[in-house]
Design a protein around this motif. Structure first.
Motif, PDB file in Angstrom:
ATOM      1  N   ARG A 219      55.348 -14.983  28.300  1.00  0.00           N
ATOM      2  CA  ARG A 219      54.732 -16.253  27.911  1.00  0.00           C
ATOM      3  C   ARG A 219      54.784 -17.231  29.088  1.00  0.00           C
ATOM      4  NH1 ARG A 219      57.430 -17.710  23.164  1.00  0.00           N
ATOM      5  NH2 ARG A 219      58.738 -19.070  24.407  1.00  0.00           N
ATOM      6  N   ARG A 222      52.291 -16.219  31.615  1.00  0.00           N
ATOM      7  CA  ARG A 222      50.928 -16.593  31.199  1.00  0.00           C
ATOM      8  C   ARG A 222      50.699 -18.094  31.420  1.00  0.00           C
ATOM      9  NH1 ARG A 222      51.131 -12.973  26.952  1.00  0.00           N
ATOM     10  NH2 ARG A 222      51.923 -14.549  25.547  1.00  0.00           N
ATOM     11  N   GLU A 223      51.736 -18.871  31.061  1.00  0.00           N
ATOM     12  CA  GLU A 223      51.605 -20.332  31.241  1.00  0.00           C
ATOM     13  C   GLU A 223      51.397 -20.658  32.718  1.00  0.00           C
ATOM     14  OE1 GLU A 223      54.509 -21.539  27.571  1.00  0.00           O
ATOM     15  OE2 GLU A 223      55.122 -22.079  29.607  1.00  0.00           O
ATOM     16  N   ASP A 225      50.307 -18.633  35.052  1.00  0.00           N
ATOM     17  CA  ASP A 225      48.999 -18.146  35.497  1.00  0.00           C
ATOM     18  C   ASP A 225      47.905 -19.121  35.102  1.00  0.00           C
ATOM     19  OD1 ASP A 225      50.091 -16.014  36.632  1.00  0.00           O
ATOM     20  OD2 ASP A 225      49.525 -14.544  35.112  1.00  0.00           O
ATOM     21  N   THR A 226      48.003 -19.630  33.856  1.00  0.00           N
ATOM     22  CA  THR A 226      46.975 -20.555  33.390  1.00  0.00           C
ATOM     23  C   THR A 226      46.953 -21.794  34.275  1.00  0.00           C
ATOM     24  OG1 THR A 226      47.561 -19.809  31.196  1.00  0.00           O
ATOM     25  CG2 THR A 226      46.095 -21.693  31.307  1.00  0.00           C
ATOM     26  N   VAL A 227      48.158 -22.286  34.584  1.00  0.00           N
ATOM     27  CA  VAL A 227      48.221 -23.493  35.415  1.00  0.00           C
ATOM     28  C   VAL A 227      47.668 -23.213  36.809  1.00  0.00           C
ATOM     29  CG1 VAL A 227      49.798 -25.128  36.513  1.00  0.00           C
ATOM     30  CG2 VAL A 227      50.151 -24.490  34.139  1.00  0.00           C
ATOM     31  N   ASN A 229      45.827 -20.732  37.897  1.00  0.00           N
ATOM     32  CA  ASN A 229      44.429 -20.282  37.969  1.00  0.00           C
ATOM     33  C   ASN A 229      43.451 -21.422  37.748  1.00  0.00           C
ATOM     34  OD1 ASN A 229      45.251 -17.747  38.472  1.00  0.00           O
ATOM     35  ND2 ASN A 229      44.914 -16.961  36.422  1.00  0.00           N
ATOM     36  N   ASN A 230      43.900 -22.435  37.016  1.00  0.00           N
ATOM     37  CA  ASN A 230      42.958 -23.503  36.700  1.00  0.00           C
ATOM     38  C   ASN A 230      43.116 -24.742  37.568  1.00  0.00           C
ATOM     39  OD1 ASN A 230      41.417 -22.400  34.447  1.00  0.00           O
ATOM     40  ND2 ASN A 230      43.437 -22.193  33.546  1.00  0.00           N
ATOM     41  N   ASN A 248      46.594 -18.396  44.260  1.00  0.00           N
ATOM     42  CA  ASN A 248      45.708 -18.697  43.137  1.00  0.00           C
ATOM     43  C   ASN A 248      44.244 -18.651  43.592  1.00  0.00           C
ATOM     44  OD1 ASN A 248      45.538 -21.090  44.501  1.00  0.00           O
ATOM     45  ND2 ASN A 248      45.807 -22.384  42.731  1.00  0.00           N
TER      46      ASN A 248
END
Ligand code: ADP
Length: 551
Positions: A219, A222-223, A225-227, A229-230, A248
């Motif tokens: 988790r 994923r958090e 990666d989300t941060v 990647n975006n 990234n």
């Protein structure tokens, strides 16, 4: 484990086998020596009877005896010996078996024999005439016994070894099988040995803990990666040898790479060489930052060391886009210079005219003309300052202005009405077509758009020309169009006329009271309404500007 169990079973089997063999050999030895004595005893009786009847001739006739036969007289003298000459033999009276036989008729003993040079058993039988028959033979020893029973024992050993190996192999497999077939994914489902139950329970609880940790880690990953990647900022994490651990997508894009590269040396990547000094600084333990030119623009790059204890174990690079910031800075500087320049000209003019008036050198009839010029320049300054103030409010996003329902057609008709006298003055007709359409917008800004576009259409028109204003309702937008039949804008200037203070013909603009900020105000106001500005213009034919307000 199978091997270990196999070896242990073999070792135990060998130990048991050797112990049994020793005990058996002990029992066998006693059995054989007792038997040997018994055999000698009965032989002695038989030979004694034969000797008392047949004398020495009988003894000499004895063949195939497996023992030594000695005939001893009652005083111990040797009368006959089957293996030695009687001359060489000493008196036997003191021998234990002779003594016993003389006393009790029969005697036996076991002792070391000089003749045999080994332990021997002796049996003596008294004859009726008082003489004695003595039989002796070498006592059985363990090695001699082993030699006798060696062959069967070897066979037994061989068979035992084979059986033992087979059994050990089978047993080891049987013992290990339940362990090998343990279902480690679900330890509690195993029905094996009771002894390993605590271990399985421990494994089960540890597995549960590991799974929970794994879920938590995933988790978190994923958090993260989300941060990463975006985020628009580039982020690169590398180890102490500059091998990329994380990159990234933004970082890859900033550096002009087709995709993020991981596991490669960062310095081998395109455009990374400009960052080498920064990275060396970070690797030496201090924070570094610099502005570098990368394929996507100007970036501020921060390089920070990652520490593990006292050691630098990696570097984190963060890249911030400062292209717009820099551009804004340049624009601000240009704007300030332009504003100063634009204000300086009317101020100089006003101060020049005022100086002339003050010195009294102006003829009284020229005073109204000078005053008119001073007033005109002052008005220009007022317009300029008003436009600058409007632009600065627009730069702030016009946050203090209220949005409301506005009828664009009504606004346009007011503008047209206000401008009609000025248009008539320069022989330009101005008309409005369209229908009443309401949009949500800021009335002051919408009025500003209309006023600027219509004023330009009149200003840059020619005598006898016309201006057509229309408000139309299209499927996805409300369109405001201002078209004129004026001087038009040359193609090479069309891109730039929305820039601040940009004019195609500066003197013409000034002569008609332009500030060079009108279209900038239009562009910003449209932007605040999410509207699109379209320009069509042909030199000496006319200009059409459309503002599309999305519905
Ligand atoms: P100004 O105050 O000088 O009119 P604007 O920002 O409104 O400044 O316009 C920028 C320049 O674009 C003008 O100086 C002019 O050269 C040109 N321009 C604007 N509107 C028109 C038009 N309708 N026809 C021809 N040229 C125009």
């Amino acid at each position: 484990m199978t091997k270990r169990i196999f070896h242990s079973i073999c070792a135990v089997a060998v130990l048991v086998f050797l112990t049994s063999l020793s005990i058996s050999m002990g029992i066998l030895y006693t059995y054989f020596t007792d038997g040997q004595m018994e055999q000698l005893k009965s032989q002695a009786k038989l030979i004694a009877r034969g000797a008392s009847e047949g004398g020495i001739a009988y003894l000499e006739s004895l063949d195939d005896l497996n023992c030594r036969v000695t005939w001893v007289s009652g005083d111990g003298g040797v009368l006959y010996d089957s293996e030695n000459s009687t001359d060489n033999l000493e008196n036997h009276l003191q021998r234990e078996e002779i003594q016993n036989a003389l006393d009790y008729g029969y005697g036996e003993s076991t002792r070391y024999s000089v003749t045999y040079m080994a332990y021997a058993v002796y049996v003596a039988q008294r004859l009726p005439d008082g003489s004695l028959i003595r039989l002796s033979m070498v006592q059985y020893t363990v090695p001699s016994l082993l030699l006798r029973v060696g062959q069967p024992i070897c066979v037994v050993i061989l068979v035992m070894i084979i059986v033992c190996l087979w059994l050990a192999y089978r047993l080891a497999n049987v013992v290990v099988h339940p362990l090998n077939s343990l279902n480690l994914d679900d330890p509690l489902s195993n029905v094996g040995y009771e002894e390993i139950k605590p271990l399985l329970m421990r494994m089960d609880s540890q597995q549960r803990q590991m799974k929970a940790n794994q879920v938590k880690l995933m988790r978190k990953q994923r958090e993260l990666d989300t941060v990463t990647n975006n985020m628009c900022e580039g982020l690169v994490l590398m180890n102490e040898s500059c091998t990329v651990l994380t990159m990234n997508p933004a970082a890859a894009k900033i550096m002009g790479l087709v995709r993020p590269y991981v596991g490669v040396n960062f310095l081998s990547l395109t455009h990374a060489n400009v960052l080498e000094p920064l990275m060396q600084r970070a690797l030496s333990g201090s924070h570094g930052e610099d502005v570098v030119e990368l394929p996507l623009g100007q970036y501020q790059v921060d390089a920070s060391p990652v520490r593990s204890g006292d050691k630098v174990s990696g570097v984190v690079l963060v890249m911030f886009d400062i292209t717009e910031k820099r551009l804004a800075e340049v624009q601000r500087r240009e704007f300030t210079a332009n504003v100063s320049h634009e204000l300086k000209t009317p101020l100089h003019a006003i101060s020049g005219y005022a100086e002339l008036l003050k010195s009294g050198m102006v003829q009284p009839e020229d005073v109204p003309g000078f005053s008119e010029k001073i007033y005109a320049e002052a008005q220009r300054m007022v317009r300029l300052v008003e436009d600058i103030l409007k632009l600065s409010r627009l730069d702030e996003g016009a946050r203090d202005m209220q949005r409301e329902q506005v009828d664009l057609y009504v606004l346009a008709s007011e503008t047209v009405r206000m401008l009609t006298p000025a248009a008539e003055k320069v022989d330009v007709s101005i008309s409005l077509t369209g229908e009443s359409i309401r949009i949500v917008g800021i009335p002051q800004l919408l009025s500003g758009i209309l006023m600027n576009l219509c004023t330009n259409a009149v200003k840059y028109n020619r005598p006898g020309g016309c201006v057509e204003v229309s408000v139309t309702d299209e499927t996805d937008a409300v369109v405001l169009t201002v078209a004129d039949t004026g001087i038009g804008i040359p193609a090479e200037h069309q891109q730039r006329i929305f820039e601040r203070f940009y004019r195609v013909d500066k003197s013409h603009s000034k002569s008609v009271g332009g500030t060079g900020l009108g279209l900038s105000i239009v562009k910003h106001s449209a932007l605040i309404h999410n509207a699109k500005v379209e320009l069509e213009s042909r030199e000496n034919v006319g200009t059409t500007i459309r503002i599309r307000f999305p519905k």
